[in-house]
Motif scaffolding. Sequence first.
Motif, PDB file in Angstrom:
ATOM      1  N   ASN A  66       0.811  -1.222   0.000  1.00  0.00           N
ATOM      2  CA  ASN A  66       0.000   0.000   0.000  1.00  0.00           C
ATOM      3  C   ASN A  66       0.843   1.269   0.000  1.00  0.00           C
ATOM      4  OD1 ASN A  66      -2.473  -1.412  -0.066  1.00  0.00           O
ATOM      5  ND2 ASN A  66      -2.415  -1.696   2.171  1.00  0.00           N
ATOM      6  N   GLN A  67       2.016   1.192  -0.642  1.00  0.00           N
ATOM      7  CA  GLN A  67       2.860   2.366  -0.861  1.00  0.00           C
ATOM      8  C   GLN A  67       2.910   2.631  -2.370  1.00  0.00           C
ATOM      9  OE1 GLN A  67       4.485   4.270   1.621  1.00  0.00           O
ATOM     10  NE2 GLN A  67       3.129   3.054   2.886  1.00  0.00           N
ATOM     11  N   PRO A  68       2.037   3.473  -2.901  1.00  0.00           N
ATOM     12  CA  PRO A  68       2.023   3.721  -4.350  1.00  0.00           C
ATOM     13  C   PRO A  68       3.377   4.269  -4.828  1.00  0.00           C
ATOM     14  CG  PRO A  68       0.047   4.600  -3.298  1.00  0.00           C
ATOM     15  CD  PRO A  68       0.996   4.236  -2.188  1.00  0.00           C
ATOM     16  N   ILE A  69       3.888   3.695  -5.910  1.00  0.00           N
ATOM     17  CA  ILE A  69       5.182   4.102  -6.448  1.00  0.00           C
ATOM     18  C   ILE A  69       4.987   4.546  -7.901  1.00  0.00           C
ATOM     19  CG2 ILE A  69       7.547   3.377  -6.918  1.00  0.00           C
ATOM     20  CD1 ILE A  69       7.204   1.263  -4.742  1.00  0.00           C
ATOM     21  N   THR A 134      15.275  -4.314  -6.554  1.00  0.00           N
ATOM     22  CA  THR A 134      15.866  -4.037  -5.247  1.00  0.00           C
ATOM     23  C   THR A 134      15.246  -2.818  -4.584  1.00  0.00           C
ATOM     24  OG1 THR A 134      17.621  -2.617  -6.162  1.00  0.00           O
ATOM     25  CG2 THR A 134      18.094  -4.976  -5.992  1.00  0.00           C
ATOM     26  N   ILE A 135      15.385  -2.784  -3.272  1.00  0.00           N
ATOM     27  CA  ILE A 135      15.026  -1.588  -2.519  1.00  0.00           C
ATOM     28  C   ILE A 135      16.264  -1.101  -1.778  1.00  0.00           C
ATOM     29  CG2 ILE A 135      12.574  -2.105  -2.234  1.00  0.00           C
ATOM     30  CD1 ILE A 135      13.206  -3.174   0.583  1.00  0.00           C
ATOM     31  N   GLN A 136      16.327   0.201  -1.566  1.00  0.00           N
ATOM     32  CA  GLN A 136      17.398   0.802  -0.769  1.00  0.00           C
ATOM     33  C   GLN A 136      16.766   1.836   0.141  1.00  0.00           C
ATOM     34  OE1 GLN A 136      20.776   2.100  -2.973  1.00  0.00           O
ATOM     35  NE2 GLN A 136      21.912   2.797  -1.186  1.00  0.00           N
ATOM     36  N   ILE A 137      17.083   1.746   1.423  1.00  0.00           N
ATOM     37  CA  ILE A 137      16.467   2.614   2.421  1.00  0.00           C
ATOM     38  C   ILE A 137      17.539   3.501   3.043  1.00  0.00           C
ATOM     39  CG2 ILE A 137      15.132   2.674   4.567  1.00  0.00           C
ATOM     40  CD1 ILE A 137      14.357  -0.335   3.698  1.00  0.00           C
ATOM     41  N   THR A 152      14.017   7.816   2.894  1.00  0.00           N
ATOM     42  CA  THR A 152      13.749   7.567   1.473  1.00  0.00           C
ATOM     43  C   THR A 152      13.866   6.085   1.166  1.00  0.00           C
ATOM     44  OG1 THR A 152      14.634   9.740   0.866  1.00  0.00           O
ATOM     45  CG2 THR A 152      14.473   8.096  -0.891  1.00  0.00           C
ATOM     46  N   LEU A 153      12.886   5.570   0.437  1.00  0.00           N
ATOM     47  CA  LEU A 153      12.939   4.197  -0.058  1.00  0.00           C
ATOM     48  C   LEU A 153      13.000   4.264  -1.575  1.00  0.00           C
ATOM     49  CD1 LEU A 153      10.967   1.087   1.095  1.00  0.00           C
ATOM     50  CD2 LEU A 153      11.154   1.627  -1.332  1.00  0.00           C
ATOM     51  N   THR A 154      14.024   3.661  -2.142  1.00  0.00           N
ATOM     52  CA  THR A 154      14.197   3.661  -3.596  1.00  0.00           C
ATOM     53  C   THR A 154      14.004   2.249  -4.140  1.00  0.00           C
ATOM     54  OG1 THR A 154      15.792   5.478  -3.451  1.00  0.00           O
ATOM     55  CG2 THR A 154      15.769   4.196  -5.492  1.00  0.00           C
ATOM     56  N   LEU A 155      13.054   2.120  -5.062  1.00  0.00           N
ATOM     57  CA  LEU A 155      12.807   0.842  -5.737  1.00  0.00           C
ATOM     58  C   LEU A 155      13.468   0.903  -7.112  1.00  0.00           C
ATOM     59  CD1 LEU A 155      11.337  -1.926  -6.063  1.00  0.00           C
ATOM     60  CD2 LEU A 155       9.369  -0.646  -6.944  1.00  0.00           C
ATOM     61  N   THR A 156      14.313  -0.074  -7.410  1.00  0.00           N
ATOM     62  CA  THR A 156      15.001  -0.131  -8.703  1.00  0.00           C
ATOM     63  C   THR A 156      14.590  -1.398  -9.454  1.00  0.00           C
ATOM     64  OG1 THR A 156      16.920   1.090  -7.862  1.00  0.00           O
ATOM     65  CG2 THR A 156      17.241  -0.212  -9.866  1.00  0.00           C
ATOM     66  N   LEU A 157      14.137  -1.211 -10.684  1.00  0.00           N
ATOM     67  CA  LEU A 157      13.705  -2.330 -11.524  1.00  0.00           C
ATOM     68  C   LEU A 157      14.495  -2.339 -12.822  1.00  0.00           C
ATOM     69  CD1 LEU A 157       9.799  -2.014 -11.240  1.00  0.00           C
ATOM     70  CD2 LEU A 157      11.305  -3.506  -9.903  1.00  0.00           C
ATOM     71  N   SER A 158      14.803  -3.532 -13.298  1.00  0.00           N
ATOM     72  CA  SER A 158      15.446  -3.691 -14.595  1.00  0.00           C
ATOM     73  C   SER A 158      14.869  -4.935 -15.251  1.00  0.00           C
ATOM     74  CB  SER A 158      16.963  -3.839 -14.430  1.00  0.00           C
ATOM     75  OG  SER A 158      17.583  -3.995 -15.684  1.00  0.00           O
ATOM     76  N   SER A 163      16.067  -0.630 -18.309  1.00  0.00           N
ATOM     77  CA  SER A 163      17.084  -1.049 -17.348  1.00  0.00           C
ATOM     78  C   SER A 163      17.333   0.016 -16.286  1.00  0.00           C
ATOM     79  CB  SER A 163      18.401  -1.359 -18.065  1.00  0.00           C
ATOM     80  OG  SER A 163      18.854  -0.216 -18.758  1.00  0.00           O
ATOM     81  N   SER A 164      17.558  -0.444 -15.073  1.00  0.00           N
ATOM     82  CA  SER A 164      17.934   0.411 -13.942  1.00  0.00           C
ATOM     83  C   SER A 164      17.040   1.633 -13.795  1.00  0.00           C
ATOM     84  CB  SER A 164      19.392   0.848 -14.079  1.00  0.00           C
ATOM     85  OG  SER A 164      20.246  -0.267 -14.029  1.00  0.00           O
ATOM     86  N   THR A 165      15.737   1.397 -13.780  1.00  0.00           N
ATOM     87  CA  THR A 165      14.787   2.472 -13.532  1.00  0.00           C
ATOM     88  C   THR A 165      14.513   2.541 -12.032  1.00  0.00           C
ATOM     89  OG1 THR A 165      13.755   2.180 -15.698  1.00  0.00           O
ATOM     90  CG2 THR A 165      12.477   3.346 -14.021  1.00  0.00           C
ATOM     91  N   SER A 166      14.822   3.687 -11.425  1.00  0.00           N
ATOM     92  CA  SER A 166      14.688   3.835  -9.976  1.00  0.00           C
ATOM     93  C   SER A 166      13.664   4.907  -9.644  1.00  0.00           C
ATOM     94  CB  SER A 166      16.029   4.203  -9.341  1.00  0.00           C
ATOM     95  OG  SER A 166      16.998   3.209  -9.579  1.00  0.00           O
ATOM     96  N   VAL A 167      12.858   4.635  -8.641  1.00  0.00           N
ATOM     97  CA  VAL A 167      11.886   5.604  -8.146  1.00  0.00           C
ATOM     98  C   VAL A 167      12.033   5.692  -6.631  1.00  0.00           C
ATOM     99  CG1 VAL A 167       9.447   6.181  -7.919  1.00  0.00           C
ATOM    100  CG2 VAL A 167      10.279   5.138 -10.031  1.00  0.00           C
ATOM    101  N   ALA A 168      12.147   6.921  -6.136  1.00  0.00           N
ATOM    102  CA  ALA A 168      12.305   7.142  -4.695  1.00  0.00           C
ATOM    103  C   ALA A 168      11.028   7.726  -4.113  1.00  0.00           C
ATOM    104  CB  ALA A 168      13.484   8.076  -4.440  1.00  0.00           C
ATOM    105  N   ILE A 169      10.620   7.195  -2.978  1.00  0.00           N
ATOM    106  CA  ILE A 169       9.456   7.734  -2.276  1.00  0.00           C
ATOM    107  C   ILE A 169       9.845   8.051  -0.832  1.00  0.00           C
ATOM    108  CG2 ILE A 169       7.769   6.508  -3.706  1.00  0.00           C
ATOM    109  CD1 ILE A 169       7.485   4.458  -1.442  1.00  0.00           C
ATOM    110  N   THR A 170       9.135   8.981  -0.231  1.00  0.00           N
ATOM    111  CA  THR A 170       9.384   9.349   1.157  1.00  0.00           C
ATOM    112  C   THR A 170       8.628   8.404   2.080  1.00  0.00           C
ATOM    113  OG1 THR A 170       9.708  11.676   0.598  1.00  0.00           O
ATOM    114  CG2 THR A 170       9.180  11.166   2.890  1.00  0.00           C
TER     115      THR A 170
END
Length: 209
Positions: A66-69, A134-137, A152-158, A163-170
């Motif tokens: 339930n964290q829209p990205i 992956t996620i990075q916090i 910040t939580l960053t979700l990276t998808l490839s 490739s290597s598309t990252s989105v960061a959410i608070t």
Amino acid sequence: MQRKSLGKAMCYLVAVCALISALAMVGCGGGGGDEGGTPVTSGETISSVNSGPVGLGASNVQALVNQPIPFQNGSIFDPSLGNNQATQNFTSTATSSLTSGGSTSSANTTFGSCTFTFTQGPLAGKSITFTTCTIQITGSNVTVGGGAVNGTLTLTLSGPFGSSTSVAITVQISILADGSLLVNGTSTGIKISSTGSPITTGTTGTGGQ
């Protein structure tokens, strides 16, 4: 002459043994990475928290439920979405949704790599696998055993369409007295050391467990 040769052979043998011992010590000391880092102490403030890239899997995906990205380019999920924004949301630890252009597609989600198998909506019948998922916090000045702070939580998808598309959410991050890292009050399965890095390496650049 024979004694001289024997003495020289003994010198070589001693040198070889010393070299083997040195290599063995290096081998024992290496490979530990950050494993076994100094445990946190309740009440201490960690100036900089960084989980590093961690494979998203069944053990930590609950932190994203339930964290829209929002992805600016939805075509990473399917070319039919074009360059339109698409919002991905894990609706549970095994299901997700993808909304773009006012339409929503529902999917079953499995891990190993992150695979979305769409069951309803415009993308029904299609499936996509992200080999990197992956996620990075990250966060600053987090007090162990204290309240949550902005992070910040960053979700990276490839995957096959990008490739290597990252989105960061608070998000809100906190650390329990035992070092457990929480996102919005939910455990990530990551334990943080007093340096702010994971107490065990366990990171991966690919999909989760």
